[in-house]
Design a protein around this motif. Structure first.
Motif, PDB file in Angstrom:
ATOM      1  N   HIS A 146       0.819  -1.459  -0.162  1.00 47.17           N
ATOM      2  CA  HIS A 146      -0.032   0.036  -0.041  1.00 47.17           C
ATOM      3  C   HIS A 146       0.796   1.401  -0.085  1.00 47.17           C
ATOM      4  O   HIS A 146       1.854   1.163   0.552  1.00 47.17           O
ATOM      5  N   ALA A 150      -2.356   5.449   1.639  1.00 46.88           N
ATOM      6  CA  ALA A 150      -3.531   4.663   1.394  1.00 46.88           C
ATOM      7  C   ALA A 150      -4.754   4.586   2.545  1.00 46.88           C
ATOM      8  O   ALA A 150      -4.331   4.556   3.671  1.00 46.88           O
ATOM      9  N   ARG A 155      -7.012  -0.567   2.875  1.00 46.13           N
ATOM     10  CA  ARG A 155      -6.001  -1.557   3.374  1.00 46.13           C
ATOM     11  C   ARG A 155      -6.817  -2.717   4.126  1.00 46.13           C
ATOM     12  O   ARG A 155      -6.523  -3.766   3.627  1.00 46.13           O
ATOM     13  N   HIS A 196      -2.911   0.711  -4.101  1.00 44.03           N
ATOM     14  CA  HIS A 196      -2.686  -0.630  -3.708  1.00 44.03           C
ATOM     15  C   HIS A 196      -2.054  -1.416  -4.604  1.00 44.03           C
ATOM     16  O   HIS A 196      -2.226  -1.280  -5.788  1.00 44.03           O
TER      17      HIS A 196
END
Length: 256
Positions: A146, A150, A155, A196
């Motif tokens: 990530h 993020a 996540r 991601h």
């Protein structure tokens, strides 16, 4: 660097168990010995300057360090780095740049991002929430990454899908948070909004993790530094060919 008993073995550890030769070097600061790929090489240029050589490919003499940036800079300020290099190189006629730590950090970052770019072009790197979630639930993700900015919800959602795909619900396994934001990551990969990332090949994940673990260790990027639930040393993966946590601790090296 240690490998906790419940972590998956790193590539040099696996090679050692297979009876393959694993090059080791000694750290000129700590005196400890570790596999060379966990360390950073310092090369002596023809002009007598010490320069980082994180890929270990520069010609000529060199020595190795296996400490984080804070420890390196403290050793440099006290003259310990100079003395260790002089002994390893058997030469004291060289110059160490004041910003050596910053140069090493920049090279480690570049090496990791370049590695991600290569994996992207080879087709082993996924981006985009939907693609990653689908692959994760199918058990196809080997390493989850990530950007530093993020969102927590994103996540956690992808981490949950990863745990489901690996039949590891309740393990608390998380992806790793990179020490760069989405803007830097997107620019490095030539992709829009790269927040991601997921590696779908075990060997590709090992290659990326080898670079990433050195970068994170040198900068001190950790769970506390990132204020994240992710820890580069925590999440072991299921299966021998899956990539687990990176070893941590002091490293080592020899003049070369």
């Amino acid at each position: 660097m240690r490998t906790p008993h419940n972590d998956q073995l790193s590539e040099p550890d696996r090679a050692g168990r297979r009876g393959q030769h694993v090059p080791e070097r000694r750290c000129v600061i700590t005196g400890e010995v570790s596999p060379a790929e966990r360390l950073v090489r310092l090369a002596l240029s023809p002009d007598g300057d010490i320069a980082p050589d994180v890929l270990g490919k520069a010609p000529g003499r060199g020595a190795w360090i296996g400490v984080d940036r804070a420890t390196l800079e403290a050793a440099q300020a006290k003259g310990k780095l100079k003395g260790g290099l002089a002994r390893a190189l058997q030469d004291s006629n060289f110059t160490i740049p004041d910003d050596l730590g910053a140069r090493i950090e920049a090279q480690l970052a570049r090496a990791t991002l370049d590695r991600l770019g290569l994996e992207s072009r080879s087709g082993t790197l996924l981006s985009g929430n939907e693609k990653i979630e689908t692959a994760a639930r199918k058990g196809q993700v080997r390493l989850l990454l990530h950007a530093s900015d993020a969102g927590e919800d994103g996540r956690k959602k992808l981490a949950q899908a990863w745990r489901v795909g690996e039949d590891a619900e309740g393990s608390g396994r998380e992806g790793l948070v990179l020490p760069v934001d989405r803007s830097t990551l997107s620019m490095a990969l030539g992709r829009e909004n790269a927040v991601h990332l997921a590696l779908t090949d075990a060997r590709a994940a090992a290659r990326v993790l080898a670079h990433l673990s050195r970068w994170q260790f040198f900068t001190g990027w950790s769970r506390d530094a990132a204020n994240r639930d992710s820890d580069p040393h925590a999440p072991p993966l299921a299966g021998e060919d899956k990539i687990g946590a990176a070893p941590t601790g002091s490293a080592a090296s020899d003049a070369f």
